[in-house]
Design an enzyme around this catalytic site. Sequence first.
Site, PDB file in Angstrom:
ATOM      1  N   ASP A 143       0.837  -1.193   0.000  1.00  0.00           N
ATOM      2  CA  ASP A 143       0.000   0.000   0.000  1.00  0.00           C
ATOM      3  C   ASP A 143       0.876   1.249   0.000  1.00  0.00           C
ATOM      4  OD1 ASP A 143      -2.201  -1.624   0.149  1.00  0.00           O
ATOM      5  OD2 ASP A 143      -2.500  -1.356   2.301  1.00  0.00           O
ATOM      6  N   LYS A 144       0.341   2.326  -0.499  1.00  0.00           N
ATOM      7  CA  LYS A 144       1.095   3.582  -0.599  1.00  0.00           C
ATOM      8  C   LYS A 144       1.709   4.001   0.729  1.00  0.00           C
ATOM      9  CE  LYS A 144       0.581   8.442  -1.921  1.00  0.00           C
ATOM     10  NZ  LYS A 144      -0.332   9.485  -2.467  1.00  0.00           N
TER      11      LYS A 144
END
Length: 399
Positions: A143-144
Amino acid sequence: MSIDSAIIAEEDDGIRLDRWFKRHRPGTPHALLARWARSGQLTLDGRKADVSDRIETGQKLVMPTPPVETAARPARKGRPLTDADVELAESMVIHRDTSALVLNKLPGLATQGGTKTEQHVDGLLDALKYDGPVRPKLVHRLDKDTSGALLIARTPRAAAWFAKSFSNRSARKTYWAIVVGVPDIAQGEIDLPLAKQPGSGGEKMHVDDKGLPSKTRYRIVERAGNSAAWVELQPLTGRTHQLRVHMAAIGHPIVGDGKYGGKGAFLTGAISRKLHLHSRRLRIDHPDGGAIDITAPVPEHFAASLDALGFDPLLGEVGLDDAPKGPPPKAAAKAAAKAHSKQIRKARRGERRGRTAASKPTDHVGKPKPKAKTGTGKPAAKRPAKRPPPKGLRPPKAR
């Protein structure tokens, strides 16, 4: 129909046959490939081939000549890399060999591009080609806002190998997280099915009995009173946002995860509001033999929070797989006490049998005198039942 042939190059070793056509005969429709395969017109070393077959270096592929002219594979489009981009990409490399790279991805850097996402790991990979035969390729993602170990394949053969390792769950990923509160069970497994949340456009997951099976192992590394805990997590399945949803579902959201924990996911004081989830360790078999086993240092905000909460970094070095197998210490102590009591009762059993009826008071017909009833006649008070663990949470199985 004319016949064409090709020898499989080393850079294509291990990929699917239909993938080879996308690379080298991009004008060939998949439906036509399937028809060739069914009719036996596709062969590898003289044997009938299927579009899903994995190909190997040196094999001879025979096929009909595609009906359209196949142009060279177009170059990847993207913005030119700046010196700063190259420096950023190279600064994240923590492992490099002929088949793989491992990056320590920064929090806030997306793995792949999307709407309004100009800078991402995939866009930086041209800077990490080095002397490799092709452009490096992503084989999984983070995930970012999640930091840590991210594996990159340097050859098509390695990409196919690593992709298979992730799909069959032989790759082992270990995460560190700081969560709000302290789970009741010190070490256990969360087993809650997950599905995309309706109305979120697929951007959010939730617990759903009709969702896909999802399991996460966890262990409390250390606790800061009752306010927070440092936990180690191992996803046994690979669902989107799995660790974040599972921890929030048992009432202990990851610090900084407002998406799943709301306002309750933030701690006061010097604790950063960034997400405290880090891909700490990655273990995966290497296509050339042996294995990659790499740990990624935590980012600055995570290290600062560990320090602010008084956690000892050395305690994180003993992982879930290194901890003693079997029941937790408290359960083991209970089992030992129970076994000891059983031995005492067994030893006294013969003593009780040695007592004769003559030694007991009897009435005039020789029957044992009934014991006098005592007490007020009120039923004994029941002990309060122990609070059950949250749904989907259970102690680990003995291994």
